[in-house]
Design an enzyme around this catalytic site. Structure first.
Site, PDB file in Angstrom:
ATOM      1  N   ASN A  42       0.844  -1.204   0.000  1.00  0.00           N
ATOM      2  CA  ASN A  42       0.000   0.000   0.000  1.00  0.00           C
ATOM      3  C   ASN A  42       0.870   1.241   0.000  1.00  0.00           C
ATOM      4  O   ASN A  42       1.981   1.244   0.525  1.00  0.00           O
ATOM      5  CB  ASN A  42      -0.962  -0.020   1.201  1.00  0.00           C
ATOM      6  CG  ASN A  42      -0.399   0.675   2.419  1.00  0.00           C
ATOM      7  OD1 ASN A  42      -0.498   1.895   2.558  1.00  0.00           O
ATOM      8  ND2 ASN A  42       0.235  -0.108   3.305  1.00  0.00           N
ATOM      9  N   ASN A  44       4.994   5.993   3.499  1.00  0.00           N
ATOM     10  CA  ASN A  44       4.240   6.678   2.440  1.00  0.00           C
ATOM     11  C   ASN A  44       4.060   8.175   2.643  1.00  0.00           C
ATOM     12  O   ASN A  44       3.375   8.821   1.863  1.00  0.00           O
ATOM     13  CB  ASN A  44       2.882   5.998   2.264  1.00  0.00           C
ATOM     14  CG  ASN A  44       3.050   4.545   1.874  1.00  0.00           C
ATOM     15  OD1 ASN A  44       3.840   4.232   0.996  1.00  0.00           O
ATOM     16  ND2 ASN A  44       2.338   3.654   2.556  1.00  0.00           N
ATOM     17  N   THR A  45       4.649   8.727   3.715  1.00  0.00           N
ATOM     18  CA  THR A  45       4.698  10.183   3.887  1.00  0.00           C
ATOM     19  C   THR A  45       6.176  10.548   3.841  1.00  0.00           C
ATOM     20  O   THR A  45       6.927  10.174   4.746  1.00  0.00           O
ATOM     21  CB  THR A  45       4.065  10.601   5.234  1.00  0.00           C
ATOM     22  OG1 THR A  45       2.684  10.226   5.223  1.00  0.00           O
ATOM     23  CG2 THR A  45       4.178  12.103   5.463  1.00  0.00           C
ATOM     24  N   LYS A  54       5.231   3.170  17.277  1.00  0.00           N
ATOM     25  CA  LYS A  54       5.256   2.146  16.219  1.00  0.00           C
ATOM     26  C   LYS A  54       6.424   2.396  15.278  1.00  0.00           C
ATOM     27  O   LYS A  54       6.555   3.481  14.714  1.00  0.00           O
ATOM     28  CB  LYS A  54       3.940   2.167  15.442  1.00  0.00           C
ATOM     29  CG  LYS A  54       3.869   1.072  14.377  1.00  0.00           C
ATOM     30  CD  LYS A  54       2.465   0.852  13.917  1.00  0.00           C
ATOM     31  CE  LYS A  54       2.390  -0.193  12.821  1.00  0.00           C
ATOM     32  NZ  LYS A  54       1.020  -0.385  12.373  1.00  0.00           N
ATOM     33  N   SER A  82       6.150  -4.414  13.812  1.00  0.00           N
ATOM     34  CA  SER A  82       6.553  -3.234  13.104  1.00  0.00           C
ATOM     35  C   SER A  82       5.508  -2.843  12.052  1.00  0.00           C
ATOM     36  O   SER A  82       4.540  -3.562  11.821  1.00  0.00           O
ATOM     37  CB  SER A  82       7.866  -3.521  12.347  1.00  0.00           C
ATOM     38  OG  SER A  82       7.601  -4.415  11.283  1.00  0.00           O
ATOM     39  N   ASN A  83       5.814  -1.764  11.363  1.00  0.00           N
ATOM     40  CA  ASN A  83       5.034  -1.300  10.226  1.00  0.00           C
ATOM     41  C   ASN A  83       5.438  -2.097   8.967  1.00  0.00           C
ATOM     42  O   ASN A  83       6.148  -3.103   9.074  1.00  0.00           O
ATOM     43  CB  ASN A  83       5.304   0.205  10.034  1.00  0.00           C
ATOM     44  CG  ASN A  83       4.070   0.919   9.519  1.00  0.00           C
ATOM     45  OD1 ASN A  83       3.472   0.491   8.533  1.00  0.00           O
ATOM     46  ND2 ASN A  83       3.694   2.009  10.169  1.00  0.00           N
TER      47      ASN A  83
END
Ligand SMILES: Cc1cc2nc3c(=O)[nH]c(=O)nc-3n(C[C@H](O)[C@H](O)[C@H](O)COP(=O)(O)O)c2cc1C
Length: 340
Positions: free
Chosen positions: A106, A169-170, A201, A229-230
């Site tokens: 994503n 994604n930022t 996180k 984690s992410n």
């Protein structure tokens, strides 16, 4: 594959997701009840969970279906990521299934309706532990200020607040994971959270020095738990799906090995000074149990839901109960960190 999977899989991934959230929002608590047994009950950062299977952030970003997710059996639900101002996120398409790899990519970029709208929607009484995950707006002039604002708004309303500095994604967001920016962020967030438990996180894409730095900063600033984690920006070489080349964060089965490795790294770096929450590639009771024995007090999941369907939280919780009983544990806490 369940009967409805061909229907959902015929839609593009983001539409299928919207449809699922809408159905769960309509069904609300009628979906069922939080799964629990005395063995599954767990306390993390002072919060009492009916079971240690949590819904990861990003599934219900705007908190539209919290009751519905508890009804699916989850012991905890993390809403968000929410930013102070609403924002549309990146252009579509931005969500991709990697079916052959049981994975997802994503690049949403924190699309959400803003923290105020989500907090207004949050039911006052909830069936389980509810966290709010906060982030910074893409165009924020003062990113740390955005986190402090989000934490202050969510504290007292949610059972815990997570600061998410690990979304790929930022642009530039992950820079907050290091040095003086990290220290400044954690100090501001701790202050804004007051007595509400504050979780951090992190990304899986960290080397040993970075893990040590984050662990030390988290302990120094009295963070209550680390979520590890992410999604990853790396791409294992053995991915088979056509969508493997899409940019964004990869999650699901191929993230499992990295998530396990980072859990072990943070376990070593924190020496039981704060609880760890393991997320990334959890899709079965056996995997959840392995994470718990590997040092996790709680697991969270997202991508496996796409492939296994809405019964997964209950299946994992029930399976975990059986595995704990098999090995003679009377509760989850006894099993945490029992693997060498
Ligand atoms: C489509 C999608 C959106 C996500 N959005 C967020 C988010 O807004 N905030 C966040 O902290 N994590 C987000 N995540 C990361 C998940 O919470 C989780 O850390 C990651 O997917 C690894 O778990 P999994 O392998 O079980 O999916 C997202 C993941 C996916 C797949």
């Amino acid at each position: 594959m369940r009967w409805y999977h061909p229907l959902l899989f015929a839609l593009d991934a983001e539409r299928a997701h919207r449809l699922t959230i809408r159905m769960l929002a309509l069904a609300g608590p009628r979906t069922g009840r939080v799964e629990t047994t005395p063995r599954l009950a767990q306390v993390v950062a002072g919060l009492h969970l009916a079971n240690p299977v949590g819904l990861a952030a990003g599934v219900d970003k705007d908190g539209e279906a919290v009751a519905g997710f508890f009804g699916l059996g989850f012991g905890a639900v993390e809403v968000g990521t929410l930013t102070p101002l609403p924002q549309p996120g990146n252009p579509k398409p931005r969500l991709f299934r990697l079916v052959e790899d049981r994975a997802v990519i994503n690049r949403f970029g924190f699309n959400n309706g803003g923290i105020d709208a989500a907090l207004a929607r949050l039911p006052a009484t909830r069936a389980g532990v509810t966290g709010i995950n906060v982030g910074a707006n893409k165009d924020a002039a003062d990113r740390i200020g955005d986190y402090a604002r989000g934490v202050a708004l969510a504290a007292g309303r949610a059972d815990y607040v997570t600061i998410n500095i690990s979304s790929p994604n930022t642009p530039g967001l992950r820079d907050l994971q290091h040095g003086s920016a990290l220290a400044e962020l954690l100090a501001a967030a701790r202050d804004a959270a007051a007595m509400t438990p504050l979780f951090l996180k992190v990304a899986p894409d960290l080397d040993h020095a970075q893990v040590d730095e984050i662990a030390k900063a988290a302990i120094d600033h009295r963070i209550d738990a680390l979520i590890v984690s992410n999604t990853t920006v790396t791409r294992p070489h053995d991915l088979r799906s056509a969508n493997a080349g899409e940019s964004g964060g990869l999650s699901g089965a191929p993230l499992g090995a990295m998530a396990r490795a980072r859990l072990a790294d943070f376990r070593g770096a924190t020496s039981e000074q704060l609880p760890l929450i393991s997320v990334g590639g959890v899709g079965s009771a056996e995997e959840a149990y392995a994470r718990i024995r590997g040092g996790a007090s709680l697991v969270q999941l997202y991508s496996a839901l796409v492939y296994e369907g809405p019964g997964l939280a209950r299946t994992i919780a029930q399976g975990l109960d059986g595995l704990l009983a098999r090995d003679g544990f009377t509760n989850v806490a006894e099993a945490v960190g029992t693997a060498p």
